[in-house]
Enzyme design. Structure first.
Site, short mmCIF file in Angstrom:
data_model
loop_
_atom_site.label_atom_id
_atom_site.label_comp_id
_atom_site.label_asym_id
_atom_site.label_seq_id
_atom_site.Cartn_x
_atom_site.Cartn_y
_atom_site.Cartn_z
N ASN B 397 35.26 47.05 31.96
CA ASN B 397 36.21 47.56 30.98
C ASN B 397 37.62 47.03 31.23
O ASN B 397 38.10 46.17 30.50
CB ASN B 397 36.17 49.09 31.00
CG ASN B 397 37.01 49.69 29.88
OD1 ASN B 397 37.71 48.98 29.16
ND2 ASN B 397 36.95 50.98 29.71
N ASP B 398 38.25 47.52 32.27
CA ASP B 398 39.65 47.11 32.50
C ASP B 398 39.80 45.61 32.68
O ASP B 398 40.78 45.03 32.23
CB ASP B 398 40.19 47.82 33.75
CG ASP B 398 40.46 49.29 33.48
OD1 ASP B 398 40.70 49.62 32.31
OD2 ASP B 398 40.43 50.08 34.43
N VAL B 399 38.82 44.97 33.32
CA VAL B 399 38.97 43.55 33.62
C VAL B 399 38.80 42.67 32.40
O VAL B 399 39.00 41.47 32.45
CB VAL B 399 37.99 43.10 34.73
CG1 VAL B 399 38.28 43.82 36.01
CG2 VAL B 399 36.55 43.28 34.30
N ALA B 438 42.01 52.47 34.70
CA ALA B 438 43.44 52.32 34.50
C ALA B 438 43.95 53.23 33.39
O ALA B 438 45.15 53.41 33.24
CB ALA B 438 43.79 50.87 34.19
#
Lengths: 97, 472
Positions: B397-399, B438
């Site tokens: 997700n965040d990456v 995050a």
């Protein structure tokens, strides 16, 4: 050994290690870390010295515990590193077939 | 053993260890490098035993052998997904051993030499805080301790107070030798407490950084213990390990877009999205069944996805830690095989911080027998997303969040991300569409070209596999 030499060795080893390890690709970072982990168990060398020089039975027991813990660190670290690297290697050989 | 001989042997062994590390930088030679390092370590143990004539001490042999057996047993048993906590645990043992070496010195030698005493005091502090910090980190990684950062009222002042206390005790120990035992015990307690307090405040997602840092600390503790007992080889190896930990810490910080100071002070925005990590890690995958019914409410329809995958030439798979949690790596491998059978070229895009420790995702995929030639680092694959036919995201997700480039003021702003958003068709097999660790919404999910398969990654992957198995 003179204290100053020990400090110089520490500084030189840190710099040399820094140069060497910068080259390791991120693919291998987990094995690198567990390998380094095994090496940090080098404190078993210190523990052996301490056990040899221990004066009191209490301090000797401390040194023995240190040997035990450091040895788990060394053996465990090298063991898992070898396991991971074998996975990488094993795959390559299969590909070759 | 005479000093010149001993020091020459140390130099040779150190060279061996360094050569081993140099060999670790390439996959082909890495195994050899590890073996060489291990061999040198074994030789070093024998050399030290010989030098101090310790062969006759029975207890020492028993400890060595039990340690060896326990270490190898643990190494054979640990699962690849548990590697981060295993490394944290071993780190802690190393730290504790260094501290104990220093403790023995302080206990035995009085009056001792000032340098050695100062080193012993430092080793006690660094060693014990590495131990307790690593235990907490291992607990968090193993889900025995809540992963969210635990922040006490006055956390920073408490840590600062501990640091000052440690500094005072370290100065005091060499100067006040009659009270050395008291000072050492106090130092031990403060350092243990400090390690716990500092590790509790680090969030689960920041663990790659925390364990890199603890790795550096355990090496440093060893080096300082080596100064105490006048053991040049230990000093040198400890220095190398310290350097390695520092490099990995830097790399992790850069790729997670965090400053070390922020992580140490707990100044992360992670706690904002408290529900998400818990949902991801605590809920068993089977409980996800009903959510899958609501899957693919999105934009690109399932049929489009299946058709695209069936005819794709170039597919990039983006695995994240969610894949590992769902234990879907073997299905991912099957997906990759199925695509290849249909003539597609499959590449895996690995973000540097995917997983829970540096390089973790590579190891997990490798365990599932994905050839490492198919694993691409971020900088090598990022330009290829625009050229591929389909990008398949599994539990990441965040990456992959394009908001990292635009959403100023969010924790991920400026973080290097995989450019999945540039792919013509994006298949996302994630557990849910909540923000990641995050806490930033992912605009990727709302794009027209994105197909969402929500729910257990295994079931989503099975759907894709079925589609690929049809009309071959």
């Amino acid at each position: 050994m003179e204290s100053i030499w020990l400090i110089i060795i520490f500084a030189a080893a840190t710099l040399a290690g820094y140069q060497l390890i910068r080259q390791v690709p991120s693919l291998l970072h987990t094995p690198l870390m567990s390998g380094m982990n095994a090496l940090s168990g080098a404190t078993v060398l210190g523990a052996l010295c301490a056990a040899g020089a221990a004066v009191y039975s209490g301090s000797r027991i401390c040194a023995y515990i240190a040997i035990l813990l450091a040895m788990i660190n060394v053996a465990g670290g090298f063991g898992v590193t070898a396991r991971m690297l074998n996975m990488f290697k094993g795959k390559k050989e299969e590909d070759g077939q | 053993m005479s000093d010149p001989l001993y020091y020459s042997l140390c130099a040779v062994l150190l060279f061996g260890v360094m050569a081993g590390i140099a060999l670790l930088s390439r996959v082909k030679t890495a195994s050899l490098g590890n073996g060489l390092s291990a061999l040198c370590m074994a030789a070093a143990i024998i050399v030290v035993l010989r030098r101090y004539d310790l062969f006759s001490l029975g207890g020492l042999w028993i400890c060595l052998i039990i340690g060896l057996a326990l270490g190898l047993w643990g190494a054979a048993k640990v699962k690849m997904i548990q590697m981060p906590q295993a490394v944290a645990l071993l780190n802690g043992f190393g730290g504790a051993a260094s501290a104990l070496v220093a403790a023995v010195y302080v206990w035995d030698r009085s009056p001792g030499n000032g340098f050695a005493y100062t080193a012993a005091a430092l080793a006690l502090a660094v060693g014990w805080l590495t131990f307790s910090g690593s235990m907490v980190a291992a607990g968090k990684l193993h889900n025995r301790i809540r992963q969210q950062p635990l922040i006490w009222p006055g956390h920073s002042p408490i840590l600062l107070l501990c640091l000052s206390l440690m500094a005072i005790l370290i100065c005091l120990l060499p100067l006040w030798q009659p009270g050395r035992i008291t000072a050492a015990v106090l130092l031990t307690l403060v350092a243990l407490f400090f390690g716990i307090a500092f590790a509790l405040r680090i969030g689960g997602a920041d663990m790659p950084i925390a364990i890199s840092l603890l790795n550096a600390l355990s090496g440093t503790a060893g080096a300082i213990a080596g100064m105490t007992v006048n053991e040049p080889l230990l000093v040198a190896i400890g220095g190398v390990v310290g350097a390695s930990g520092i490099i990995l810490t830097q790399i992790m910080c850069r790729n997670m877009n965090r400053r070390l100071a922020e992580i140490l002070t707990g100044a992360t925005a992670i706690s904002k999205s408290g529900g998400m990590p818990a949902a991801k890690s605590d809920t068993p995958p089977s409980a996800a069944r009903e959510t899958i019914a609501a899957a693919s409410s999105g934009q690109a329809g399932e049929a489009d996805v299946f058709a695209a995958l069936q005819s794709a030439r170039q597919v990039i798979i983006v695995p994240g830690y969610g894949m590992a949690l769902a234990q879907a790596q073997h299905l991912v491998k099957q997906l990759s095989d199925a695509l290849e059978r249909r003539g597609a070229e499959v590449k895996f895009a690995i973000h540097p911080v995917a997983g829970r420790m540096p390089g973790h995702m590579n190891v997990l995929l490798c365990e599932a027998e994905v050839p490492y030639e198919q694993l691409y680092e971020m900088q090598d694959i990022n330009e290829q997303f625009a050229l591929c036919d389909v990008a398949v995201v599994i539990g990441a997700n965040d990456v992959i969040n394009p908001a990292a480039n635009t959403a100023e003021g969010t924790p991920i702003y400026g973080m290097p991300v995989l450019k999945v958003a540039e792919a013509p068709l994006i298949v996302v097999c994630n557990y849910d569409r909540n923000p990641g660790y995050a806490g930033v919404e992912n605009p990727l999910y709302d794009m027209k070209k994105t197909a969402l398969f929500l729910g257990d990654a295994k079931e989503s992957l099975n759907k894709l596999l079925q589609a690929l198995a049809e009309n071959v």
